[in-house]
Write a protein that holds these residues in place. Structure first.
Motif, PDB file in Angstrom:
ATOM      1  N   GLY A   1       0.824  -1.203   0.000  1.00  0.00           N
ATOM      2  CA  GLY A   1       0.000   0.000   0.000  1.00  0.00           C
ATOM      3  C   GLY A   1       0.856   1.250   0.000  1.00  0.00           C
ATOM      4  N   PRO A   2       0.346   2.329   0.571  1.00  0.00           N
ATOM      5  CA  PRO A   2       1.027   3.614   0.494  1.00  0.00           C
ATOM      6  C   PRO A   2       2.425   3.601   1.099  1.00  0.00           C
ATOM      7  CG  PRO A   2      -1.228   3.895   1.250  1.00  0.00           C
ATOM      8  CD  PRO A   2      -0.951   2.440   1.256  1.00  0.00           C
ATOM      9  N   SER A   3       3.333   4.312   0.434  1.00  0.00           N
ATOM     10  CA  SER A   3       4.690   4.521   0.915  1.00  0.00           C
ATOM     11  C   SER A   3       5.174   5.856   0.370  1.00  0.00           C
ATOM     12  CB  SER A   3       5.616   3.395   0.446  1.00  0.00           C
ATOM     13  OG  SER A   3       6.973   3.738   0.663  1.00  0.00           O
ATOM     14  N   ALA A   4       5.619   6.731   1.254  1.00  0.00           N
ATOM     15  CA  ALA A   4       6.121   8.029   0.798  1.00  0.00           C
ATOM     16  C   ALA A   4       7.329   7.867  -0.108  1.00  0.00           C
ATOM     17  CB  ALA A   4       6.476   8.901   2.000  1.00  0.00           C
ATOM     18  N   VAL A   5       8.099   6.802   0.102  1.00  0.00           N
ATOM     19  CA  VAL A   5       9.312   6.573  -0.695  1.00  0.00           C
ATOM     20  C   VAL A   5       8.960   6.389  -2.168  1.00  0.00           C
ATOM     21  CG1 VAL A   5      11.285   5.056  -1.061  1.00  0.00           C
ATOM     22  CG2 VAL A   5      10.525   5.571   1.266  1.00  0.00           C
ATOM     23  N   THR A   6       8.138   5.398  -2.458  1.00  0.00           N
ATOM     24  CA  THR A   6       7.805   5.112  -3.859  1.00  0.00           C
ATOM     25  C   THR A   6       6.875   6.162  -4.448  1.00  0.00           C
ATOM     26  OG1 THR A   6       6.088   3.596  -3.049  1.00  0.00           O
ATOM     27  CG2 THR A   6       8.203   2.638  -3.672  1.00  0.00           C
ATOM     28  N   THR A   7       6.044   6.791  -3.615  1.00  0.00           N
ATOM     29  CA  THR A   7       5.159   7.843  -4.111  1.00  0.00           C
ATOM     30  C   THR A   7       5.967   9.015  -4.637  1.00  0.00           C
ATOM     31  OG1 THR A   7       3.417   7.204  -2.550  1.00  0.00           O
ATOM     32  CG2 THR A   7       3.269   9.398  -3.506  1.00  0.00           C
ATOM     33  N   ALA A   8       6.958   9.455  -3.850  1.00  0.00           N
ATOM     34  CA  ALA A   8       7.807  10.565  -4.289  1.00  0.00           C
ATOM     35  C   ALA A   8       8.658  10.167  -5.488  1.00  0.00           C
ATOM     36  CB  ALA A   8       8.695  11.031  -3.136  1.00  0.00           C
ATOM     37  N   LEU A   9       9.217   8.966  -5.454  1.00  0.00           N
ATOM     38  CA  LEU A   9      10.075   8.511  -6.540  1.00  0.00           C
ATOM     39  C   LEU A   9       9.318   8.468  -7.861  1.00  0.00           C
ATOM     40  CD1 LEU A   9      12.975   7.377  -7.061  1.00  0.00           C
ATOM     41  CD2 LEU A   9      11.974   5.100  -6.797  1.00  0.00           C
ATOM     42  N   SER A  10       8.051   8.063  -7.810  1.00  0.00           N
ATOM     43  CA  SER A  10       7.269   7.950  -9.043  1.00  0.00           C
ATOM     44  C   SER A  10       7.001   9.303  -9.685  1.00  0.00           C
ATOM     45  CB  SER A  10       5.940   7.247  -8.757  1.00  0.00           C
ATOM     46  OG  SER A  10       5.068   8.072  -7.985  1.00  0.00           O
ATOM     47  N   ALA A  11       7.042  10.366  -8.882  1.00  0.00           N
ATOM     48  CA  ALA A  11       6.773  11.703  -9.403  1.00  0.00           C
ATOM     49  C   ALA A  11       8.036  12.464  -9.767  1.00  0.00           C
ATOM     50  CB  ALA A  11       5.980  12.510  -8.371  1.00  0.00           C
ATOM     51  N   ALA A  12       9.204  11.889  -9.484  1.00  0.00           N
ATOM     52  CA  ALA A  12      10.462  12.615  -9.705  1.00  0.00           C
ATOM     53  C   ALA A  12      10.892  12.613 -11.167  1.00  0.00           C
ATOM     54  CB  ALA A  12      11.565  12.020  -8.831  1.00  0.00           C
ATOM     55  N   GLY A  13      10.723  11.488 -11.843  1.00  0.00           N
ATOM     56  CA  GLY A  13      11.127  11.407 -13.241  1.00  0.00           C
ATOM     57  C   GLY A  13      12.624  11.388 -13.444  1.00  0.00           C
ATOM     58  N   PHE A  14      13.384  10.862 -12.471  1.00  0.00           N
ATOM     59  CA  PHE A  14      14.832  10.810 -12.591  1.00  0.00           C
ATOM     60  C   PHE A  14      15.268   9.461 -13.168  1.00  0.00           C
ATOM     61  CE2 PHE A  14      14.892  13.788  -8.713  1.00  0.00           C
ATOM     62  CZ  PHE A  14      14.831  14.912  -9.541  1.00  0.00           C
ATOM     63  N   PRO A  15      16.287   9.446 -14.034  1.00  0.00           N
ATOM     64  CA  PRO A  15      16.758   8.192 -14.625  1.00  0.00           C
ATOM     65  C   PRO A  15      17.552   7.366 -13.621  1.00  0.00           C
ATOM     66  CG  PRO A  15      18.163   9.990 -15.321  1.00  0.00           C
ATOM     67  CD  PRO A  15      17.046  10.615 -14.539  1.00  0.00           C
ATOM     68  N   GLY A  16      17.780   6.111 -13.982  1.00  0.00           N
ATOM     69  CA  GLY A  16      18.591   5.232 -13.140  1.00  0.00           C
ATOM     70  C   GLY A  16      17.887   3.926 -12.881  1.00  0.00           C
ATOM     71  N   THR A  17      18.671   2.865 -12.800  1.00  0.00           N
ATOM     72  CA  THR A  17      18.136   1.548 -12.487  1.00  0.00           C
ATOM     73  C   THR A  17      18.137   1.356 -10.981  1.00  0.00           C
ATOM     74  OG1 THR A  17      18.986   0.659 -14.562  1.00  0.00           O
ATOM     75  CG2 THR A  17      18.399  -0.927 -12.861  1.00  0.00           C
ATOM     76  N   GLY A  18      16.939   1.234 -10.389  1.00  0.00           N
ATOM     77  CA  GLY A  18      16.841   1.094  -8.944  1.00  0.00           C
ATOM     78  C   GLY A  18      16.978   2.429  -8.246  1.00  0.00           C
ATOM     79  N   PHE A  19      17.015   2.375  -6.920  1.00  0.00           N
ATOM     80  CA  PHE A  19      17.186   3.571  -6.108  1.00  0.00           C
ATOM     81  C   PHE A  19      17.690   3.153  -4.731  1.00  0.00           C
ATOM     82  CE2 PHE A  19      12.975   2.046  -5.075  1.00  0.00           C
ATOM     83  CZ  PHE A  19      12.835   2.278  -3.721  1.00  0.00           C
TER      84      PHE A  19
END
Length: 222
Positions: free
Chosen positions: A110-128
């Protein structure tokens, strides 16, 4: 043996509680909660009444026997104040103890601030990389940002409103050209997302910082 359900709860917008989470919360014998008052309000909103067992940081070990006793008697749902338990929230020791004692552990996504923010960032890279809260001491913070100079994947961190301006100032000095996303109060009424260099984001904030922040720092593209 019983089942420990690790249940993600809304990080702001209460509509983000899944139907499966509601069903499990209705079925379990007890709920282990980081804040019993906050969880009580969440359950009440959905017409649920359950025995609540306090399980909070930084005294997880103190609450562990109570939750394990409840788990021995029936299924238990573990929730934190917001988001996914055991991700910069209480839960790791309870999950480990449940495995050790032979209980079943079932995660409910369910909700996670980590993946929510990451999905809106639009930064390249494999993984985080997720690092929890940023270092508090200025020297450690500066060394941490410097260590990201050659990192090619995004880095996600949490920061408090009391330290975010100072942290962004150090980032602007250490990695002045590195883009970032600063997400404030994700999914809540006053949600704000700002994207750019640390200096630009600082200028937009105008010296004001309220709420909870999630920072996504882009990886190096060189």
């Amino acid at each position: 043996m019983s089942t420990l359900y690790v249940v993600a709860t809304p990080i702001g917008n209460l509509e983000d509680l899944s139907q499966r989470a509601l069903r499990i919360l209705a079925e379990v014998s007890a709920v282990a909660a980081e804040d019993t008052r906050l969880t009580g309000r969440l359950l009440s909103r959905h017409g649920l009444r359950k025995p609540l067992v306090s399980y909070r940081a930084p005294v997880e070990r103190r609450g562990l026997p109570r939750v394990l006793a409840a788990l021995a008697a029936g299924d238990v749902a573990l929730v934190s104040d917001a988001g996914t338990p055991a991700v910069s929230d209480p839960g790791q020791q309870l999950v480990a103890a449940s495995w050790r004692d032979g209980h079943t552990v079932v995660p409910l996504p369910g909700p996670s601030a980590v993946t929510t923010a990451l999905s809106a960032a639009g930064f390249p890279g494999t993984g985080f990389s997720f690092v929890g809260y940023l270092p508090r001491k200025p020297g450690e913070l500066r060394r941490f940002f410097a260590s990201l100079a050659e990192t090619r994947q995004p880095t996600v961190a949490f920061e408090s409103p009391h330290r975010v301006l100072k942290s962004l100032t150090v980032l602007a000095e250490t990695l002045p050209e590195r883009p970032l996303l600063l997400a404030r109060e994700l999914t809540k009424l006053h949600e704000e997302l700002r994207r750019g260099t640390a200096a630009r984001v600082l200028e937009e904030l105008g010296g004001r910082a309220r709420g909870e922040f999630t920072v996504v720092i882009s990886g190096s593209e060189s």
